[in-house]
Write a protein that holds these residues in place. Sequence first.
Motif, short mmCIF file in Angstrom:
data_model
loop_
_atom_site.label_atom_id
_atom_site.label_comp_id
_atom_site.label_asym_id
_atom_site.label_seq_id
_atom_site.Cartn_x
_atom_site.Cartn_y
_atom_site.Cartn_z
N GLY A 179 -31.23 -13.13 26.94
CA GLY A 179 -31.71 -13.25 28.26
C GLY A 179 -30.84 -12.75 29.23
N THR A 180 -31.45 -12.25 30.34
CA THR A 180 -30.84 -12.29 31.89
C THR A 180 -31.47 -12.84 32.91
N GLY A 181 -30.59 -13.21 34.10
CA GLY A 181 -31.43 -13.62 35.14
C GLY A 181 -31.98 -15.17 34.93
N ALA A 201 -29.85 -9.67 38.17
CA ALA A 201 -30.25 -9.23 36.66
C ALA A 201 -30.97 -8.23 36.91
N PRO A 202 -32.03 -7.91 37.32
CA PRO A 202 -32.95 -6.73 37.18
C PRO A 202 -32.05 -5.41 37.57
N ALA A 260 -29.78 -4.47 34.45
CA ALA A 260 -30.32 -4.80 33.05
C ALA A 260 -30.53 -3.22 32.44
N ALA A 261 -30.58 -2.18 33.26
CA ALA A 261 -30.78 -0.80 32.79
C ALA A 261 -29.62 -0.15 32.23
N HIS A 301 -22.67 -2.11 27.82
CA HIS A 301 -22.99 -3.48 27.68
C HIS A 301 -21.98 -4.42 28.30
N ASN A 345 -26.19 -14.32 33.72
CA ASN A 345 -26.81 -15.84 34.00
C ASN A 345 -26.15 -16.64 34.64
N GLY A 371 -27.33 -2.25 30.49
CA GLY A 371 -27.19 -3.02 29.35
C GLY A 371 -26.42 -4.51 29.65
N ARG A 419 -26.01 -8.08 30.98
CA ARG A 419 -26.81 -9.43 31.38
C ARG A 419 -26.04 -10.31 32.31
N SER A 427 -22.05 -9.01 29.12
CA SER A 427 -22.45 -10.30 29.56
C SER A 427 -21.57 -11.21 30.53
#
Length: 242
Positions: A216-218, A161-162, A165-166, A126, A172, A168, A170, A128
């Motif tokens: 959220g992400t991206g 972002a995509p 994501a896998a 994980h 932005n 964990g 994020r 951010s």
Amino acid sequence: MTGAVTLITGGASGIGAATARRFHRAGGRVVIADRDTAAGEALATEIGGLFVPADVGDPEDNTHAVNATVEAFGRLDNVVLNAGVPGRCGLHDFTVEAYRDTLRTNLDGVVYGLHACLTPLRRQGHGSIAVMASIAGLSGSPDLFYATSKHALVGLARSAAPALAAAGIRINALCPGLVDTPALAPHRRALRDRGLRLADPDAVAAAVEAVLADPGTGQVWTVQAGQPAAVVPATEVPLAAD
């Protein structure tokens, strides 16, 4: 932010310093990476954080900052890729050296910082990441290559972002408008004479916290003087097909 470990590049002044102080007040642990050793060490002492001297345009310095964070605190939860400079040239006074100096910090420094932090974030499963872009990255600016670099950061956050994501993770982007920082100090009166408002760095720091905490992400966020932070809707242009 309570107990969270956050690495902030360009954290010794301006938006970075305001963010460091805000996260400290919220109970977080902060690592400041910056070229300004005197200011970085003073702020780290003030907030009980860690200062790591770093030039974000150097890939090894980014790796060192991330490693120092994990060694000091055992983890890395948030990364604020904030370091940036005004454009060093335009079309009228263009030189390769000045152009590269702009992108070295504003774009390369973010890419290197992103690459460096992925190892511990993937290991934890994980994390951010907030990328500091600009309103100039959504519209344009007389500061041509500054705007170019910030447009690239918006694309970087949306595109990465995509892929993250896998794991964990994020990522932005935050696009502030005019902010009352040392970089704008020489132009403060002229901007206000034109009726333009400057946001307080503390308001942008609050937006950074919102971006890091949002699930959220991206996403691309904006924040301007007198306006709350908000997500900018993405415009999808479909590929041509038969």
